[in-house]
Design a protein around this motif. Sequence first.
Motif, mmCIF file in Angstrom:
data_model
loop_
_atom_site.group_PDB
_atom_site.id
_atom_site.type_symbol
_atom_site.label_atom_id
_atom_site.label_comp_id
_atom_site.label_asym_id
_atom_site.label_seq_id
_atom_site.Cartn_x
_atom_site.Cartn_y
_atom_site.Cartn_z
ATOM 1 N N GLU A 66 0.831 -1.194 0.000
ATOM 2 C CA GLU A 66 0.000 0.000 0.000
ATOM 3 C C GLU A 66 0.870 1.249 0.000
ATOM 4 O OE1 GLU A 66 -2.495 -0.335 3.405
ATOM 5 O OE2 GLU A 66 -3.870 -1.750 2.459
ATOM 6 N N GLU A 67 0.280 2.363 -0.434
ATOM 7 C CA GLU A 67 1.023 3.613 -0.556
ATOM 8 C C GLU A 67 1.630 4.041 0.776
ATOM 9 O OE1 GLU A 67 0.224 8.254 -1.941
ATOM 10 O OE2 GLU A 67 -1.271 6.704 -2.330
ATOM 11 N N THR A 68 0.866 3.875 1.863
ATOM 12 C CA THR A 68 1.381 4.276 3.170
ATOM 13 C C THR A 68 2.570 3.414 3.588
ATOM 14 O OG1 THR A 68 -0.339 2.874 4.151
ATOM 15 C CG2 THR A 68 -0.792 5.229 4.005
ATOM 16 N N THR A 69 2.508 2.127 3.268
ATOM 17 C CA THR A 69 3.597 1.215 3.642
ATOM 18 C C THR A 69 4.858 1.523 2.853
ATOM 19 O OG1 THR A 69 1.981 -0.512 4.150
ATOM 20 C CG2 THR A 69 4.271 -1.201 3.876
ATOM 21 N N ILE A 70 4.717 1.714 1.544
ATOM 22 C CA ILE A 70 5.908 1.981 0.730
ATOM 23 C C ILE A 70 6.510 3.326 1.092
ATOM 24 C CG2 ILE A 70 4.866 3.126 -1.272
ATOM 25 C CD1 ILE A 70 7.502 0.310 -1.346
ATOM 26 N N SER A 71 5.673 4.274 1.529
ATOM 27 C CA SER A 71 6.193 5.565 1.993
ATOM 28 C C SER A 71 7.061 5.369 3.222
ATOM 29 C CB SER A 71 5.036 6.516 2.296
ATOM 30 O OG SER A 71 5.510 7.720 2.850
ATOM 31 N N THR A 239 -9.030 -1.561 4.905
ATOM 32 C CA THR A 239 -8.416 -1.794 6.211
ATOM 33 C C THR A 239 -6.984 -2.313 6.089
ATOM 34 O OG1 THR A 239 -9.391 -4.005 6.258
ATOM 35 C CG2 THR A 239 -10.615 -2.243 7.337
ATOM 36 N N LYS A 240 -6.265 -2.235 7.207
ATOM 37 C CA LYS A 240 -4.857 -2.619 7.242
ATOM 38 C C LYS A 240 -4.654 -4.062 6.798
ATOM 39 C CE LYS A 240 -0.885 -2.464 10.383
ATOM 40 N NZ LYS A 240 -0.424 -2.148 11.753
ATOM 41 N N SER A 241 -5.584 -4.942 7.110
ATOM 42 C CA SER A 241 -5.505 -6.347 6.729
ATOM 43 C C SER A 241 -6.922 -6.878 6.559
ATOM 44 C CB SER A 241 -4.764 -7.158 7.809
ATOM 45 O OG SER A 241 -5.509 -7.131 9.021
ATOM 46 N N LEU A 242 -7.031 -8.119 6.078
ATOM 47 C CA LEU A 242 -8.354 -8.725 5.935
ATOM 48 C C LEU A 242 -9.029 -8.862 7.297
ATOM 49 C CD1 LEU A 242 -7.725 -11.491 3.231
ATOM 50 C CD2 LEU A 242 -9.014 -9.362 2.982
ATOM 51 N N ALA A 243 -8.225 -9.172 8.329
ATOM 52 C CA ALA A 243 -8.786 -9.290 9.682
ATOM 53 C C ALA A 243 -9.294 -7.954 10.187
ATOM 54 C CB ALA A 243 -7.741 -9.864 10.641
ATOM 55 N N GLY A 244 -8.710 -6.864 9.669
ATOM 56 C CA GLY A 244 -9.145 -5.537 10.092
ATOM 57 C C GLY A 244 -10.537 -5.185 9.610
ATOM 58 N N GLU A 245 -10.986 -5.849 8.556
ATOM 59 C CA GLU A 245 -12.347 -5.628 8.054
ATOM 60 C C GLU A 245 -13.299 -6.462 8.912
ATOM 61 O OE1 GLU A 245 -14.707 -6.270 3.861
ATOM 62 O OE2 GLU A 245 -12.616 -5.574 3.806
ATOM 63 N N ARG A 246 -14.049 -5.809 9.792
ATOM 64 C CA ARG A 246 -14.814 -6.537 10.789
ATOM 65 C C ARG A 246 -16.071 -5.761 11.195
ATOM 66 N NH1 ARG A 246 -10.758 -3.468 12.592
ATOM 67 N NH2 ARG A 246 -10.715 -2.602 14.703
ATOM 68 N N ASP A 247 -17.014 -6.473 11.771
ATOM 69 C CA ASP A 247 -18.221 -5.867 12.331
ATOM 70 C C ASP A 247 -18.129 -5.926 13.853
ATOM 71 O OD1 ASP A 247 -19.185 -5.536 9.783
ATOM 72 O OD2 ASP A 247 -20.392 -7.354 9.804
ATOM 73 N N LEU A 248 -18.533 -4.839 14.510
ATOM 74 C CA LEU A 248 -18.493 -4.779 15.970
ATOM 75 C C LEU A 248 -19.837 -4.309 16.505
ATOM 76 C CD1 LEU A 248 -15.021 -3.057 16.617
ATOM 77 C CD2 LEU A 248 -15.562 -5.493 16.751
ATOM 78 N N PRO A 249 -20.204 -4.774 17.702
ATOM 79 C CA PRO A 249 -21.416 -4.257 18.339
ATOM 80 C C PRO A 249 -21.137 -2.894 18.960
ATOM 81 C CG PRO A 249 -20.355 -5.862 19.766
ATOM 82 C CD PRO A 249 -19.552 -5.841 18.495
ATOM 83 N N LEU A 250 -22.152 -2.068 19.015
ATOM 84 C CA LEU A 250 -22.003 -0.750 19.629
ATOM 85 C C LEU A 250 -22.466 -0.792 21.078
ATOM 86 C CD1 LEU A 250 -23.333 1.637 16.834
ATOM 87 C CD2 LEU A 250 -21.008 1.595 17.766
ATOM 88 N N PRO A 251 -21.598 -0.439 22.027
ATOM 89 C CA PRO A 251 -22.053 -0.300 23.415
ATOM 90 C C PRO A 251 -23.127 0.783 23.496
ATOM 91 C CG PRO A 251 -19.653 -0.339 23.293
ATOM 92 C CD PRO A 251 -20.150 -0.209 21.893
ATOM 93 N N THR A 252 -23.968 0.685 24.495
ATOM 94 C CA THR A 252 -25.089 1.620 24.640
ATOM 95 C C THR A 252 -24.632 3.069 24.680
ATOM 96 O OG1 THR A 252 -26.317 -0.073 25.852
ATOM 97 C CG2 THR A 252 -27.087 2.188 26.066
ATOM 98 N N LEU A 253 -23.560 3.353 25.421
ATOM 99 C CA LEU A 253 -23.056 4.718 25.534
ATOM 100 C C LEU A 253 -22.640 5.277 24.173
ATOM 101 C CD1 LEU A 253 -22.199 7.039 27.489
ATOM 102 C CD2 LEU A 253 -19.924 5.975 27.509
ATOM 103 N N VAL A 254 -21.939 4.456 23.382
ATOM 104 C CA VAL A 254 -21.444 4.904 22.078
ATOM 105 C C VAL A 254 -22.609 5.076 21.104
ATOM 106 C CG1 VAL A 254 -19.862 4.411 20.189
ATOM 107 C CG2 VAL A 254 -19.277 3.697 22.509
ATOM 108 N N LYS A 255 -23.559 4.168 21.152
ATOM 109 C CA LYS A 255 -24.733 4.269 20.284
ATOM 110 C C LYS A 255 -25.482 5.577 20.528
ATOM 111 C CE LYS A 255 -29.269 2.093 19.657
ATOM 112 N NZ LYS A 255 -30.138 0.958 20.058
#
Length: 380
Positions: A66-71, A239-255
Amino acid sequence: MVDVGTDPATGKRKQLTRTFGRLKEAQAEYARITVRRNEGAFVSRNKMTVNEWLDQWLAKKAEDLEETTISTYRVTLDRVRGRLGHIRLQELSEDDVEAWMLWALREGRVRPTKAGPGLGVTSVEMSLTRLKEALNRAVARRLVAVNVAQEITIPRKVRKAERRAKAEVLPWSAAEVHSFVIAVKGDRLYAPLLLSLMGLRPAEVCGMRWADLDLDKATLAIANTRTLVGNKTVVEKDTKSLAGERDLPLPTLVKAALRNFKATQAAEKRAAGQAYEDSGYVLVDELGTPLNVRQLREQAYKVMAENALRRVRLYDARASCFTYLANNGVPDHLLARWAGHTDVRTTQRWYVKPDVEDLRSAADTWSGLTGPPTPVVREM
């Protein structure tokens, strides 16, 4: 004249001509070249410099990175080029590389007018790693016979001295996180800063779009990032990697904070009219212009300063998050999934950092090893 193999591009026989003053010398060189050719280790002479080879190597790496990595690779190798780049690749020696390493550790932080203090161990090690990788490729391409940097390592004494001199800045404890949440509650960027406390990388927070959020189901999808190259150029990518592409639940406070922030942006859009930039990002200013990671960090540091909170990197909120989750029984595989790591060992090594208070329960458990407390007998 001696055959040295076949040109892979044309399939034609390659021959090498050398001239000597005595027949015995020519015969010895002929035998040496023939043996090396038969072993598959013969290297033809060439005038390529270290700089020229690094240019070729980086151009090839840029096809896969990626561009950021080669930089980052370029910046890392720039530290080497100034003192080693002019040397012919085949003449580069282990002594040259070791001398560069010692110079870099002593005074490698070059300023426009004078030499500065030495580079840190991590910076020098990164440069060595990239140089070794480039030289390994040069060996594979038969440009050099051996990787002269392969055995160069930073002295253990230097590592220990830096650790003693450099105080480690620990991530926030749970109590410090609570203080920051209270301090930032009235801030316009309350919701994005809470996303950082959830363990998202700053680039993931900046790349978050409202389309990535489902507030009804209380979930978010991390699939896009916006980062800075050279601290000035915004680069948007996945995302930085395939593992970085993910779904997360939102805690009540953040929601709840995100709902309020969405309403705030709607009001700002009505007030600004045509001047509003409807970019679709979560992290925007009052006119809808997307903010970058530097601006997000600066706002966090401003809150820390105004509320006399210990200053830590915003990125270290990841460590606070994952340390707390690990201490409270979140299984390793879920911890790695939340962090966006393929290997849980990455999460444990770099982001789970218990402090002395986190270890208090271990001390209480240890007490059972010594047996029940001795009862106190009182005299009547």
